[in-house]
Design a protein around this motif. Structure first.
Motif, PDB file in Angstrom:
ATOM      1  N   ARG A 112       0.829  -1.205   0.000  1.00  0.00           N
ATOM      2  CA  ARG A 112       0.000   0.000   0.000  1.00  0.00           C
ATOM      3  C   ARG A 112       0.869   1.264   0.000  1.00  0.00           C
ATOM      4  O   ARG A 112       0.587   2.233  -0.703  1.00  0.00           O
ATOM      5  CB  ARG A 112      -0.924  -0.019   1.213  1.00  0.00           C
ATOM      6  N   GLY A 113       1.925   1.244   0.805  1.00  0.00           N
ATOM      7  CA  GLY A 113       2.817   2.381   0.826  1.00  0.00           C
ATOM      8  C   GLY A 113       3.531   2.618  -0.494  1.00  0.00           C
ATOM      9  O   GLY A 113       3.656   3.755  -0.949  1.00  0.00           O
ATOM     10  N   LEU A 114       3.955   1.547  -1.134  1.00  0.00           N
ATOM     11  CA  LEU A 114       4.642   1.672  -2.417  1.00  0.00           C
ATOM     12  C   LEU A 114       3.679   2.113  -3.518  1.00  0.00           C
ATOM     13  O   LEU A 114       4.050   2.908  -4.391  1.00  0.00           O
ATOM     14  CB  LEU A 114       5.316   0.342  -2.781  1.00  0.00           C
ATOM     15  N   GLU A 115       2.456   1.624  -3.477  1.00  0.00           N
ATOM     16  CA  GLU A 115       1.476   2.070  -4.457  1.00  0.00           C
ATOM     17  C   GLU A 115       1.205   3.565  -4.301  1.00  0.00           C
ATOM     18  O   GLU A 115       1.062   4.284  -5.299  1.00  0.00           O
ATOM     19  CB  GLU A 115       0.178   1.266  -4.297  1.00  0.00           C
ATOM     20  N   GLY A 116       1.151   4.039  -3.058  1.00  0.00           N
ATOM     21  CA  GLY A 116       0.964   5.458  -2.842  1.00  0.00           C
ATOM     22  C   GLY A 116       2.150   6.257  -3.365  1.00  0.00           C
ATOM     23  O   GLY A 116       1.988   7.331  -3.965  1.00  0.00           O
ATOM     24  N   LEU A 117       3.355   5.742  -3.152  1.00  0.00           N
ATOM     25  CA  LEU A 117       4.561   6.413  -3.655  1.00  0.00           C
ATOM     26  C   LEU A 117       4.543   6.498  -5.184  1.00  0.00           C
ATOM     27  O   LEU A 117       4.897   7.530  -5.764  1.00  0.00           O
ATOM     28  CB  LEU A 117       5.788   5.647  -3.186  1.00  0.00           C
ATOM     29  N   LEU A 118       4.122   5.416  -5.816  1.00  0.00           N
ATOM     30  CA  LEU A 118       4.173   5.321  -7.285  1.00  0.00           C
ATOM     31  C   LEU A 118       2.917   5.893  -7.952  1.00  0.00           C
ATOM     32  O   LEU A 118       2.802   5.848  -9.187  1.00  0.00           O
ATOM     33  CB  LEU A 118       4.365   3.866  -7.693  1.00  0.00           C
ATOM     34  N   GLY A 119       1.962   6.380  -7.157  1.00  0.00           N
ATOM     35  CA  GLY A 119       0.776   7.003  -7.724  1.00  0.00           C
ATOM     36  C   GLY A 119      -0.226   6.028  -8.269  1.00  0.00           C
ATOM     37  O   GLY A 119      -0.964   6.344  -9.207  1.00  0.00           O
ATOM     38  N   ILE A 120      -0.295   4.836  -7.670  1.00  0.00           N
ATOM     39  CA  ILE A 120      -1.255   3.820  -8.117  1.00  0.00           C
ATOM     40  C   ILE A 120      -2.489   3.885  -7.232  1.00  0.00           C
ATOM     41  O   ILE A 120      -2.397   3.943  -6.008  1.00  0.00           O
ATOM     42  CB  ILE A 120      -0.629   2.414  -8.033  1.00  0.00           C
TER      43      ILE A 120
END
Length: 209
Positions: free
Chosen positions: A200-208
């Motif tokens: 979830r954190g990485l998706e937020g970082l990558l704009g997903i």
């Protein structure tokens, strides 16, 4: 933004393989993480290096298994010397992780860390890197005394941060919480929930999403 994501295990990488980023498996520990990060950064350009994975949350952090933490600073917490009951870090010893400048192994995180934490509902604070996972209440409390606002513990973050510093690339650590720091109670660990939080954190970082 071109993002390098460094994880310790192939299992973690498999859960992140579809993300629009380069995912590299380093192996466990800061040395393995530093070597893998340096190799990846030498092969192609990146705007951000991220150490991602699961980790323990310190008592008093307010975090429970399944929560998400983003680093404000990444600390190589066990690099130094013991003088009886006292721990001396590199600054106290007059030593450095760099050959030509003072540096005690505290690596500031990417400038967007706090904004990311707010966006994804994560805590933001210090992330400690240790070669040996803390397994006692006394050990956890000793680290909290040194770093009162500490959130999480992992084994790779400072290695990624060190390699990123030498390459001139900003760094971030993203940890899903799997367990409390302290005595090892495997029955209480929540690894699937922690991995979901990390994603979830990485998706937020990558704009997903």
């Amino acid at each position: 933004m071109r993002v390098l994501i460094v994880v310790a295990t192939a299992g973690e990488a498999a859960r992140l393989a579809d993300l629009p980023a380069r995912v590299v498996v380093s192996g466990v520990g800061p040395v393995a993480a530093a070597l893998a990060t340096a190799r990846a950064l030498a092969r192609e350009p990146f705007d951000l290096a991220v150490n991602a994975g699961i980790g323990g949350a310190y008592p008093g952090s307010g975090l429970i298994p399944g929560d998400l933490a983003v680093s404000s600073v990444i600390v190589q917490a066990d690099l130094g010397a013991r003088d009886g009951e006292h721990f001396l870090d590199l600054a106290a010893l007059g030593l450095s992780v760099l050959p030509d400048a003072p540096h005690a192994g505290l690596f500031p995180a990417w400038e967007g860390a706090r904004a990311l934490a707010e966006r994804v509902g994560a805590a933001c604070g210090p992330a400690l890197t240790l070669n040996t996972v803390t397994g006692t209440v006394e050990g956890a409390l000793a680290l909290i005394r040194r770093f009162p606002s500490v959130l999480t513990e992992g084994m790779e973050g400072a290695g990624v941060a060190h390699a990123a510093l030498l390459a001139g690339v900003p760094v971030l650590e993203v940890r899903g919480v799997s367990n409390p720091v302290g005595p090892r109670d495997r029955a209480s660990w929540r690894i699937p929930e922690a991995l979901m939080a990390t994603r979830r954190g990485l998706e937020g970082l990558l704009g997903i999403g």
